[in-house]
Design a protein around this motif. Sequence first.
Motif, PDB file in Angstrom:
ATOM      1  N   ARG B   5       0.866  -1.179   0.000  1.00 16.28           N
ATOM      2  CA  ARG B   5       0.000   0.000   0.000  1.00 16.28           C
ATOM      3  C   ARG B   5       0.899   1.224   0.000  1.00 16.28           C
ATOM      4  N   ASN B 175       5.222   2.602  15.456  1.00 13.51           N
ATOM      5  CA  ASN B 175       3.818   2.813  15.144  1.00 13.51           C
ATOM      6  C   ASN B 175       3.070   1.498  14.971  1.00 13.51           C
ATOM      7  N   SER B 176       3.315   0.584  15.899  1.00  9.93           N
ATOM      8  CA  SER B 176       2.583  -0.674  15.877  1.00  9.93           C
ATOM      9  C   SER B 176       2.237  -1.004  17.316  1.00  9.93           C
ATOM     10  N   ARG B 311      -6.022  12.894   8.444  1.00 10.29           N
ATOM     11  CA  ARG B 311      -6.067  12.631   9.879  1.00 10.29           C
ATOM     12  C   ARG B 311      -6.326  11.160  10.153  1.00 10.29           C
ATOM     13  N   GLY B 312      -5.885  10.741  11.352  1.00 10.25           N
ATOM     14  CA  GLY B 312      -6.303   9.433  11.826  1.00 10.25           C
ATOM     15  C   GLY B 312      -5.416   8.263  11.432  1.00 10.25           C
ATOM     16  N   VAL B 314      -1.926   6.064  10.974  1.00  6.76           N
ATOM     17  CA  VAL B 314      -0.702   5.972  11.758  1.00  6.76           C
ATOM     18  C   VAL B 314       0.331   6.909  11.157  1.00  6.76           C
TER      19      VAL B 314
END
Lengths: 256, 320
Positions: B5, B175-176, B311-312, B314
């Motif tokens: 992605r 970020n996990s 926004r929103g 990670v």
Amino acid sequence: MNLLETKDLTISFGGLTAVANVNLNLKKGELAGLIGPNGAGKTTIFNLLTGVYRPTSGDIRFENKSIVGLKPYQITQRAIARTFQNIRLFNELSVLDNIRIAYHWHSNYSVLSSILRLGAFHKGEKEIRKRSEKLLEIFNLSRYRDEKACNLPYGEQRRLEIARALAAKPKLLLLDEPAAGMNPQETRDLMDLINWVRQEFNLTILLIEHDMTLVMGICEHIYVLDYGQVIAEGKPEDIRNNERVIEAYLGRGGER
Amino acid sequence: MKKMRISKKNLIALAGALAIYFLVSGLLSLGMISKFQEINLMLLGINIILAVSLNLIVGVTGQLALGHAGFMAIGAYVSAIFTMYLDKPFLLAIILGALAAALAGIIIGLPTLRLKGDYLAIATLGFGEIIRGITINIDYIGGAAGMIGIPRQTNWPYLFVMVVFTIVVIVNFLNSTHGRACVAIRENEIAAETMGINTTYYKVLAFAMGAFFAGIGGALYAHYFYLIQPTTFTFLRSFDILVMVVLGGLGSMTGSIIAAAGITIVNAALQDLAVLRMVIYAVLLIVVMVFRPQGLMGTKEFTLNRWVKKRGEVSESAGN
């Protein structure tokens, strides 16, 4: 069937026996209270149940398996969650992150897939986020979502701590003085919340509390602890009139 | 399930990274970067790797460790043995050096990470000195004289790839849910454990990852400066890296990158001032700490989200 049983649970610190031969039996779905004067050993029992301390002797059985010797995180993974007497939130983190961290052990993607950003990572994160937001909504905390936990009003911090404990998907919830520092109105709201949470999440609850309106109002079974021993147990009405309990709280010769 | 992605902000980050890469490559091939500037460019990259990896241990997981120079030394010596004595390719040597450092991180981490705060600091400080003591006493790696004549294989492409690799891996980890578990340990270890987080596992994991990248930093260092000696990796170097982390803001990766770059550049710019250099350097540090006690970036990150207005999601670091 009993969800939680302790058999002759005892712990000594040096020469001091803080908890002696305590037998608790919590039925599935029950809401039980643990009361007693300051220093009676209530929080020590919680610390024993959650693996913070290891009992000197005796056994703790959860769903018919002994949980003695397990580490706190392993006990949480057996589905026992707790809150603390002095609130222990992740103060500098957002409300959402507080909840997301509690979902951590349900997450099923590996460190490697988070580094490589594989599909499992995106799927897992989406799931955690969805569940966390839903839980915040249920607890009416959505408007604080991106606020730091320490900036919440005191009552909301208590609620957040309960929400966080529920995020770990427990079967047994241990609440350590949930009403501490609350005014009568907040306490009434909390009682409604506890009753509602119990139905909604199909929980068994054990709570420590000094607020007698709360304890007498919602608990079905009460254990009274004094000097580390259970001096009485039973329904709220029985406890209210029990001689030994009155003596423990008011002293010998005290008035009714 | 392997789906790629590529979002808009990842594309921008990629484009930015490539721009920096080709800009510097161009300047190097045109001879517009002097020898002195090139040395400092290498140091800058290595310092970013070291600061970001130490930040994972100290800033994110909250474990005050002062042994980073020790891990760097392991990476440097092990990689140098493989290229100099065993004629192995540089990339393999870097990986083996980094793995050796990570292994040392695990061995050191398991017993010491039950210590907290200043006790852990002293234990890891001791570890760094032990590594130095060991390197002095092994003749195979030159003893106190160190290893001389290590092939100079660190160049701009290697450096750039390793810096990006370090940042991407650590930022993605952060970020996990695993990164959040580490942050939870910093915020409240008791609550973290009660929420079902295996605190020992994550502390050792953070330690091993930090050590791994310190090993890469050491390997790059050794293969640029020809020469490594036990005295190259004293605890003063650990402190230098810690200063970068604190200055940038504990827990902020972009802060570490900015601070590592800033300190390297200031150091280089003040080179001619000799003794006065240390004074100005110290005063600068004090001024920053007085006015920004939480560090340049605090715990915040400089993210591309603010620019892309999405926004929103990670957050993703802006790279270097």
